[in-house]
Scaffold this motif. Structure first.
Motif, PDB file in Angstrom:
ATOM      1  N   GLU A  56       0.518 -32.838  10.594  1.00  0.00           N
ATOM      2  CA  GLU A  56       1.214 -33.780   9.725  1.00  0.00           C
ATOM      3  C   GLU A  56       2.648 -33.969  10.188  1.00  0.00           C
ATOM      4  OE1 GLU A  56       0.960 -32.214   5.808  1.00  0.00           O
ATOM      5  OE2 GLU A  56      -1.204 -32.574   5.614  1.00  0.00           O
ATOM      6  N   VAL A  57       3.222 -35.085   9.810  1.00  0.00           N
ATOM      7  CA  VAL A  57       4.640 -35.325  10.087  1.00  0.00           C
ATOM      8  C   VAL A  57       5.468 -34.239   9.409  1.00  0.00           C
ATOM      9  CG1 VAL A  57       6.570 -36.900   9.752  1.00  0.00           C
ATOM     10  CG2 VAL A  57       4.299 -37.814  10.289  1.00  0.00           C
ATOM     11  N   ARG A  58       6.406 -33.678  10.188  1.00  0.00           N
ATOM     12  CA  ARG A  58       7.253 -32.610   9.621  1.00  0.00           C
ATOM     13  C   ARG A  58       8.696 -32.805  10.059  1.00  0.00           C
ATOM     14  NH1 ARG A  58       3.604 -28.766  11.776  1.00  0.00           N
ATOM     15  NH2 ARG A  58       5.311 -27.628  12.765  1.00  0.00           N
ATOM     16  N   ILE A  59       9.612 -32.655   9.141  1.00  0.00           N
ATOM     17  CA  ILE A  59      11.031 -32.579   9.471  1.00  0.00           C
ATOM     18  C   ILE A  59      11.311 -31.119   9.800  1.00  0.00           C
ATOM     19  CG2 ILE A  59      13.382 -32.980   8.712  1.00  0.00           C
ATOM     20  CD1 ILE A  59      11.705 -35.509   8.965  1.00  0.00           C
ATOM     21  N   LEU A  60      11.658 -30.835  11.043  1.00  0.00           N
ATOM     22  CA  LEU A  60      11.823 -29.455  11.486  1.00  0.00           C
ATOM     23  C   LEU A  60      13.222 -28.928  11.208  1.00  0.00           C
ATOM     24  CD1 LEU A  60       9.984 -29.892  14.881  1.00  0.00           C
ATOM     25  CD2 LEU A  60       9.029 -29.059  12.736  1.00  0.00           C
ATOM     26  N   SER A  61      14.177 -29.820  11.185  1.00  0.00           N
ATOM     27  CA  SER A  61      15.565 -29.464  10.853  1.00  0.00           C
ATOM     28  C   SER A  61      16.252 -30.773  10.522  1.00  0.00           C
ATOM     29  CB  SER A  61      16.250 -28.770  12.042  1.00  0.00           C
ATOM     30  OG  SER A  61      16.513 -29.699  13.068  1.00  0.00           O
ATOM     31  N   GLY A  62      17.543 -30.722  10.335  1.00  0.00           N
ATOM     32  CA  GLY A  62      18.246 -31.963  10.062  1.00  0.00           C
ATOM     33  C   GLY A  62      18.235 -32.930  11.225  1.00  0.00           C
ATOM     34  N   THR A  63      17.902 -32.443  12.418  1.00  0.00           N
ATOM     35  CA  THR A  63      17.978 -33.296  13.611  1.00  0.00           C
ATOM     36  C   THR A  63      16.723 -33.201  14.471  1.00  0.00           C
ATOM     37  OG1 THR A  63      19.121 -31.515  14.804  1.00  0.00           O
ATOM     38  CG2 THR A  63      20.499 -33.195  13.740  1.00  0.00           C
ATOM     39  N   ALA A  64      15.586 -32.820  13.911  1.00  0.00           N
ATOM     40  CA  ALA A  64      14.345 -32.719  14.678  1.00  0.00           C
ATOM     41  C   ALA A  64      13.171 -33.104  13.802  1.00  0.00           C
ATOM     42  CB  ALA A  64      14.157 -31.313  15.232  1.00  0.00           C
ATOM     43  N   VAL A  65      12.200 -33.816  14.402  1.00  0.00           N
ATOM     44  CA  VAL A  65      11.024 -34.257  13.654  1.00  0.00           C
ATOM     45  C   VAL A  65       9.795 -34.161  14.542  1.00  0.00           C
ATOM     46  CG1 VAL A  65      11.388 -36.684  14.280  1.00  0.00           C
ATOM     47  CG2 VAL A  65      10.050 -36.119  12.242  1.00  0.00           C
ATOM     48  N   LEU A  66       8.668 -33.760  13.944  1.00  0.00           N
ATOM     49  CA  LEU A  66       7.373 -33.719  14.621  1.00  0.00           C
ATOM     50  C   LEU A  66       6.537 -34.880  14.104  1.00  0.00           C
ATOM     51  CD1 LEU A  66       5.092 -30.673  15.308  1.00  0.00           C
ATOM     52  CD2 LEU A  66       4.164 -32.678  14.140  1.00  0.00           C
ATOM     53  N   THR A  67       6.019 -35.698  15.038  1.00  0.00           N
ATOM     54  CA  THR A  67       5.265 -36.889  14.674  1.00  0.00           C
ATOM     55  C   THR A  67       3.928 -36.914  15.397  1.00  0.00           C
ATOM     56  OG1 THR A  67       7.353 -38.106  14.479  1.00  0.00           O
ATOM     57  CG2 THR A  67       5.329 -39.398  14.564  1.00  0.00           C
ATOM     58  N   PRO A  68       2.797 -36.998  14.690  1.00  0.00           N
ATOM     59  CA  PRO A  68       1.502 -37.183  15.350  1.00  0.00           C
ATOM     60  C   PRO A  68       1.449 -38.554  16.019  1.00  0.00           C
ATOM     61  CG  PRO A  68       1.229 -36.483  13.064  1.00  0.00           C
ATOM     62  CD  PRO A  68       2.660 -36.873  13.229  1.00  0.00           C
ATOM     63  N   LEU A  69       0.812 -38.627  17.190  1.00  0.00           N
ATOM     64  CA  LEU A  69       0.619 -39.895  17.874  1.00  0.00           C
ATOM     65  C   LEU A  69      -0.785 -40.416  17.606  1.00  0.00           C
ATOM     66  CD1 LEU A  69       2.338 -39.124  21.307  1.00  0.00           C
ATOM     67  CD2 LEU A  69       3.343 -40.100  19.239  1.00  0.00           C
ATOM     68  N   ALA A  70      -1.037 -41.647  18.026  1.00  0.00           N
ATOM     69  CA  ALA A  70      -2.359 -42.253  17.850  1.00  0.00           C
ATOM     70  C   ALA A  70      -3.293 -41.718  18.941  1.00  0.00           C
ATOM     71  CB  ALA A  70      -2.258 -43.766  17.915  1.00  0.00           C
ATOM     72  N   GLY A  71      -3.640 -40.463  18.820  1.00  0.00           N
ATOM     73  CA  GLY A  71      -4.452 -39.740  19.786  1.00  0.00           C
ATOM     74  C   GLY A  71      -4.282 -38.270  19.478  1.00  0.00           C
ATOM     75  N   PRO A  72      -4.951 -37.373  20.180  1.00  0.00           N
ATOM     76  CA  PRO A  72      -4.802 -35.945  19.868  1.00  0.00           C
ATOM     77  C   PRO A  72      -3.505 -35.398  20.455  1.00  0.00           C
ATOM     78  CG  PRO A  72      -6.279 -36.207  21.726  1.00  0.00           C
ATOM     79  CD  PRO A  72      -5.897 -37.589  21.289  1.00  0.00           C
ATOM     80  N   ALA A  73      -2.379 -35.812  19.861  1.00  0.00           N
ATOM     81  CA  ALA A  73      -1.079 -35.445  20.430  1.00  0.00           C
ATOM     82  C   ALA A  73      -0.013 -35.458  19.356  1.00  0.00           C
ATOM     83  CB  ALA A  73      -0.699 -36.407  21.551  1.00  0.00           C
ATOM     84  N   VAL A  74       1.037 -34.689  19.595  1.00  0.00           N
ATOM     85  CA  VAL A  74       2.219 -34.716  18.739  1.00  0.00           C
ATOM     86  C   VAL A  74       3.449 -34.842  19.619  1.00  0.00           C
ATOM     87  CG1 VAL A  74       1.179 -33.372  16.881  1.00  0.00           C
ATOM     88  CG2 VAL A  74       2.428 -32.188  18.694  1.00  0.00           C
TER      89      VAL A  74
END
Length: 250
Positions: free
Chosen positions: A207-225
């Motif tokens: 899932e999309v996650r805010i990792l810190s105030g300046t970092a974000v994890l985003t799933p892509l349209a495929g098996p990738a982040v």
């Protein structure tokens, strides 16, 4: 005098299940050394044999990971883009091919854009449907106390012949206006990305996650982040990306 050089790596799986390196070809400032790896995989470290890239240089590194092979690539030190005598732009191309049921961990040290330099860096990655990839890139905009040079980067990833990611970034003099503003870097001087491609994500998509105030994890349209991070310096940037690497890729 500018340099034109292409270094090459080819990793293949042996009958015993280990990974061999039938091609390990250094060129110009890009010296390739096989270093100690864990398990059945192979590891290559890129060692800078001279200062590069300088203005006017055209450097490239190509890596091909054959079916079932495991390869990790890192570097011994940061790469520093430096100005040349005539003000020409330097080019640095990375071309990576990863076969079925194979894995590539591409984890070099930072790229530092020194004041007065002009570098265009292009990375093209082609993945087979069951390939796994861990790819990290980090840019440091200027050495301590200096403004950055001009840096243009493009990362293009295809999986099974289809586009997975195509992203272009620009920093420094000549880059589109606002690159240093609050909507982009907000005054930070270290920026990085971590791309993880794993067929296992097809079963359970992160899932999309805010990792810190300046970092974000985003799933892509495929098996990738894709993790995108900003930090005031290289040390804090690496800590952010390493934390994700431990959690998501082991």
């Amino acid at each position: 005098m500018s340099i034109r050089a292409t270094a090459r790596i080819h990793a293949v799986r042996t009958e015993g299940g280990a990974t061999a390196l039938p091609v390990l070809e250094s060129a110009g400032p890009l010296a390739l050394r096989r270093t100690r790896a864990s398990g059945a995989g192979a590891k290559v470290t890129v060692v800078g044999a001279m200062s590069a890239p300088l203005g006017g240089d055209r450097l490239a590194i190509e890596a091909e990971v054959g079916a079932g092979a495991r390869l990790a690539v890192d570097s011994a030190a940061a790469t520093i883009a430096l100005p040349g005598r005539d003000g020409e732009r330097a080019h640095y191309d990375v071309r990576l091919t990863v076969g079925d049921d194979s894995e590539l961990r591409w984890l070099p040290e930072q790229l530092i854009s020194a004041y007065g330099s002009d570098l265009r860096m292009r990375t093209r990655i082609d993945l087979a449907p069951t390939a796994r990839l861990v790819y990290r890139e980090e840019q440091i905009l200027g050495r301590y106390g200096e403004m950055p040079g001009t840096l243009s980067t493009r990362l293009t990833v295809h999986r099974d012949g289809r586009p997975l990611l195509d992203q272009e970034l620009g920093y420094g003099p000549g880059a589109p206006g606002g690159w240093d503003g609050g909507a982009v870097l907000g005054g930070h001087r270290a920026v990085g990305q971590l791309l993880i491609v794993d067929p296992a994500f097809e079963e359970k998509e992160p899932e999309v996650r805010i990792l810190s105030g300046t970092a974000v994890l985003t799933p892509l349209a495929g098996p990738a982040v894709l993790v995108t991070a900003l930090a005031p310096d290289a040390l804090l940037l690496r800590r952010l990306l390493d934390a994700v690497l431990r959690d998501e890729a082991g």
